[in-house]
Design a protein around this motif. Structure first.
Motif, mmCIF file in Angstrom:
data_model
loop_
_atom_site.group_PDB
_atom_site.id
_atom_site.type_symbol
_atom_site.label_atom_id
_atom_site.label_comp_id
_atom_site.label_asym_id
_atom_site.label_seq_id
_atom_site.Cartn_x
_atom_site.Cartn_y
_atom_site.Cartn_z
ATOM 1 N N SER A 162 0.944 -1.168 0.007
ATOM 2 C CA SER A 162 0.047 0.161 -0.033
ATOM 3 C C SER A 162 0.896 1.253 0.165
ATOM 4 O O SER A 162 0.488 2.377 -0.780
ATOM 5 N N LEU A 163 1.819 1.351 0.990
ATOM 6 C CA LEU A 163 2.982 2.370 0.916
ATOM 7 C C LEU A 163 3.267 2.685 -0.554
ATOM 8 O O LEU A 163 3.819 3.908 -0.963
ATOM 9 N N ASN A 164 3.984 1.710 -1.122
ATOM 10 C CA ASN A 164 4.607 1.851 -2.425
ATOM 11 C C ASN A 164 3.406 2.455 -3.612
ATOM 12 O O ASN A 164 3.935 3.362 -4.211
ATOM 13 N N PHE A 165 2.494 1.816 -3.538
ATOM 14 C CA PHE A 165 1.275 2.520 -4.376
ATOM 15 C C PHE A 165 0.809 4.094 -4.065
ATOM 16 O O PHE A 165 0.546 4.765 -4.800
ATOM 17 N N PHE A 166 1.099 4.139 -2.537
ATOM 18 C CA PHE A 166 0.469 5.542 -2.140
ATOM 19 C C PHE A 166 1.782 6.581 -2.646
ATOM 20 O O PHE A 166 1.216 7.588 -3.158
ATOM 21 N N TYR A 167 2.940 6.303 -2.821
ATOM 22 C CA TYR A 167 3.796 7.184 -3.116
ATOM 23 C C TYR A 167 4.012 7.084 -4.753
ATOM 24 O O TYR A 167 4.637 8.290 -5.321
ATOM 25 N N LEU A 168 3.345 6.143 -5.261
ATOM 26 C CA LEU A 168 3.410 6.329 -7.092
ATOM 27 C C LEU A 168 2.164 7.077 -7.490
ATOM 28 O O LEU A 168 2.073 6.834 -8.582
ATOM 29 N N LEU A 169 1.340 7.468 -6.539
ATOM 30 C CA LEU A 169 0.028 8.105 -7.108
ATOM 31 C C LEU A 169 0.609 9.326 -7.792
ATOM 32 O O LEU A 169 1.483 10.162 -7.410
ATOM 33 N N ARG A 170 -0.190 9.625 -9.077
ATOM 34 C CA ARG A 170 0.307 10.766 -9.820
ATOM 35 C C ARG A 170 -0.922 11.772 -10.009
ATOM 36 O O ARG A 170 -2.237 11.251 -10.015
ATOM 37 N N THR A 171 -0.685 12.993 -9.831
ATOM 38 C CA THR A 171 -1.762 13.974 -9.892
ATOM 39 C C THR A 171 -1.734 15.003 -11.202
ATOM 40 O O THR A 171 -2.162 15.749 -11.232
ATOM 41 N N GLU A 172 -0.815 14.567 -12.155
ATOM 42 C CA GLU A 172 -0.757 15.114 -13.237
ATOM 43 C C GLU A 172 -0.448 14.265 -14.449
ATOM 44 O O GLU A 172 0.225 12.910 -14.152
ATOM 45 N N GLY A 173 -0.543 14.638 -15.702
ATOM 46 C CA GLY A 173 -0.336 13.758 -16.850
ATOM 47 C C GLY A 173 -1.612 13.485 -17.515
ATOM 48 O O GLY A 173 -2.653 14.177 -17.276
ATOM 49 N N SER A 174 -1.770 12.268 -18.268
ATOM 50 C CA SER A 174 -3.079 11.949 -18.736
ATOM 51 C C SER A 174 -3.998 11.290 -17.634
ATOM 52 O O SER A 174 -3.628 10.927 -16.943
ATOM 53 N N TRP A 175 -5.262 11.258 -18.058
ATOM 54 C CA TRP A 175 -6.305 10.650 -17.285
ATOM 55 C C TRP A 175 -5.745 9.190 -17.123
ATOM 56 O O TRP A 175 -6.389 8.718 -15.992
ATOM 57 N N LEU A 176 -5.454 8.625 -18.357
ATOM 58 C CA LEU A 176 -5.101 7.085 -17.957
ATOM 59 C C LEU A 176 -4.130 6.830 -17.033
ATOM 60 O O LEU A 176 -4.299 5.945 -16.231
ATOM 61 N N ASP A 177 -2.880 7.805 -17.013
ATOM 62 C CA ASP A 177 -1.767 7.549 -16.115
ATOM 63 C C ASP A 177 -2.341 7.735 -14.570
ATOM 64 O O ASP A 177 -2.059 7.123 -13.790
ATOM 65 N N ILE A 178 -3.185 8.889 -14.674
ATOM 66 C CA ILE A 178 -3.646 9.030 -13.079
ATOM 67 C C ILE A 178 -4.673 8.010 -12.644
ATOM 68 O O ILE A 178 -4.539 7.628 -11.493
ATOM 69 N N GLY A 179 -5.488 7.598 -13.683
ATOM 70 C CA GLY A 179 -6.391 6.534 -13.151
ATOM 71 C C GLY A 179 -5.733 5.254 -13.022
ATOM 72 O O GLY A 179 -6.179 4.577 -11.916
ATOM 73 N N VAL A 180 -4.805 4.891 -13.552
ATOM 74 C CA VAL A 180 -4.159 3.676 -13.264
ATOM 75 C C VAL A 180 -3.537 3.527 -11.847
ATOM 76 O O VAL A 180 -3.517 2.658 -11.235
ATOM 77 N N THR A 181 -2.822 4.817 -11.549
ATOM 78 C CA THR A 181 -2.265 4.855 -10.238
ATOM 79 C C THR A 181 -3.218 4.791 -9.131
ATOM 80 O O THR A 181 -2.818 4.193 -7.958
ATOM 81 N N ILE A 182 -4.262 5.420 -9.229
ATOM 82 C CA ILE A 182 -5.176 5.465 -8.306
ATOM 83 C C ILE A 182 -5.822 4.022 -8.031
ATOM 84 O O ILE A 182 -6.063 3.511 -7.030
ATOM 85 N N SER A 183 -6.041 3.264 -9.312
ATOM 86 C CA SER A 183 -6.839 2.130 -9.222
ATOM 87 C C SER A 183 -5.768 0.810 -8.630
ATOM 88 O O SER A 183 -6.250 0.109 -7.923
ATOM 89 N N ASN A 184 -4.469 1.185 -8.896
ATOM 90 C CA ASN A 184 -3.392 0.221 -8.351
ATOM 91 C C ASN A 184 -3.340 0.264 -6.833
ATOM 92 O O ASN A 184 -3.157 -0.508 -5.930
ATOM 93 N N TYR A 185 -3.629 1.679 -6.222
ATOM 94 C CA TYR A 185 -3.653 1.980 -4.798
ATOM 95 C C TYR A 185 -4.833 1.267 -4.297
ATOM 96 O O TYR A 185 -4.665 0.507 -3.090
ATOM 97 N N CYS A 186 -5.971 1.644 -4.858
ATOM 98 C CA CYS A 186 -7.096 0.717 -4.229
ATOM 99 C C CYS A 186 -7.239 -0.621 -4.205
ATOM 100 O O CYS A 186 -7.291 -1.147 -3.449
ATOM 101 N N LEU A 187 -6.603 -1.252 -5.476
ATOM 102 C CA LEU A 187 -6.375 -2.798 -5.439
ATOM 103 C C LEU A 187 -5.644 -3.423 -4.280
ATOM 104 O O LEU A 187 -5.604 -4.274 -3.921
ATOM 105 N N ALA A 188 -4.494 -2.600 -4.032
ATOM 106 C CA ALA A 188 -3.419 -2.955 -3.030
ATOM 107 C C ALA A 188 -4.186 -2.919 -1.692
ATOM 108 O O ALA A 188 -4.007 -4.073 -1.031
#
Length: 396
Positions: free
Chosen positions: A334-360
């Motif tokens: 969970s901590l790894n994916f928390f620090y990998l969260l992105r708030t800029e870039g394409s919607w796809l990149d942002i969505g992937v990091t959020i979904s990975n954190y939720c999945l973790a």
């Protein structure tokens, strides 16, 4: 870890961190899951399993076979050849399992198992007819749809209920119960298969069975060593038990991820493919179709929960010990994916990091649900005395 040498504690912690970091990067590069499986293929040699060479080689082969599924393309092409070959493997393995437990069951239970095998074969035939007709753009034949739903309902509801009506105590034997679970979901998985998913069902089930026997064998080997080293038997037993529970928890968490990414996962485009559900529902209807797809995703988790439940029984591990430990150490993920969260870039990149954190976060909590499911599926199940750790202790 009290009483263990510092270097040993450090090695254990590094192994756990290595596996969890591998899972993190496995979300982005699926070949890492393949590498982890290939490493796990040799862990029985490291931890002192006393199985014969044939069993160890079988484990290595199964590990290598299962490791390739995370490398397959997420977009699957419908293949009747793969569906039929996988269905044949499932039927052959079920017949082999039935022959192994035949001496334990009565004629009534045997007849139900034969009925389940018949339903599996019929589902393969129904799937062939439905797929051929749909590929030829002739629509779904009415008889194929009716038979598909009938077999679907019988395998998931009627057959398990019939097993509960038997008066034989063998129904509570863990091997019998595992075969019941295996055949209960086989027809459903076959008709919802697009291409190679049923191969995954087969190899994932075999892997869990072999894993249970390996961990049991390692425990037996440790008890045998305690009979030789009688100076501090209690301390040795406690240390080895804690380390084994930790190892089972880590490997179980890896299998939890592979059950998700191995085939038909939410992250896969093909998990929302209508090719398989059109064999049961020819007209688009999002809710029942979505329910069928979710059922397909859940089945590997049910197999894993059954395996972990059997592991608890065979090794005398207290309830919810494994799930609690997984939740405790999965914060690394969970901590790894928390620090990998992105708030800029394409919607796809942002969505992937959020979904990975939720999945973790959800995957670690989902292990509790798995343990609850295992309690329901393995109700009144017992382990024969010759298979229990308690029996080994009596021989000391």
């Amino acid at each position: 870890f009290q009483g263990l040498p510092f270097w040993k504690v450090l090695v254990i912690l590094l192994q756990v961190i290595f596996i969890f970091e591998g899972i993190v990067y496995g979300f982005f590069h699926r070949w890492i899951f393949t590498a982890i499986f290939n490493l796990l293929a040799f862990y029985p040699f490291v931890y002192g399993s006393r199985q014969n060479l044939k069993d160890k080689v079988s484990w290595i082969v199964t590990s290598f076979c299962l490791s390739i599924f995370t490398l397959f393309d997420a977009v699957k092409i419908e293949s009747l050849t793969q569906i039929n070959l996988a269905g044949l493997l499932i039927v052959i393995s079920a017949v082999w399992g039935l022959m192994k437990i035949k001496a334990k069951i009565n004629n009534f239970t045997l007849s139900i198992f034969i009925a389940q095998l018949t339903l599996t074969v019929l589902m393969i035939l129904v799937t062939n007819k439905a797929v051929s007709s749909l590929q030829n753009r002739d629509g779904l034949p009415r008889d194929a749809q009716v038979l598909g739903w009938s077999i679907f309902a019988c395998s998931l509801v009627a057959m398990p209920l019939c097993h509960t009506k038997t008066k034989s105590a063998a129904i509570n034997d863990y091997q019998v119960r595992m075969l019941i679970v295996y055949l209960t979901f086989a027809p459903t998985f076959i008709i919802l298969t697009i291409s190679f998913e049923s191969f995954f069902y087969f190899f994932f089930s075999i892997y869990i069975l072999q894993w249970i026997e390996i961990e049991t064998n390692i425990k037996f080997a440790q008890i045998a060593e305690q009979r030789v080293e009688k100076d501090q038997p209690k301390k040795v037993e406690d240390d080895s038990n804690y380390l084994q529970i930790l190892r089972i928890s880590v490997i179980g968490f890896v299998l939890l991820q592979v059950a998700f990414f191995g085939t038909g996962n939410v992250a896969s485009i093909s998990s929302f493919s209508m090719d398989s559900v059109y064999r049961l529902i020819p007209i688009f209807d999002p809710f029942p179709m979505g329910a069928l797809l979710m059922l397909k995703l859940i089945i590997p988790y049910v197999l894993l929960s059954t395996g972990l439940g059997i592991m608890n029984l065979k090794l005398h591990i207290h309830d919810y010990t494994i799930s609690s430990l997984i939740i405790s150490i999965s914060d690394i993920l969970s901590l790894n994916f928390f620090y990998l969260l992105r708030t800029e870039g394409s919607w796809l990149d942002i969505g992937v990091t959020i979904s990975n954190y939720c999945l973790a976060i959800l995957s670690s909590l989902f292990i509790i649900i798995l343990e609850v499911i295992s309690h329901l599926l393995l109700r009144n199940v017992y382990i024969e005395k010759k298979d229990t750790i308690a029996q080994m202790k009596k021989k000391q």
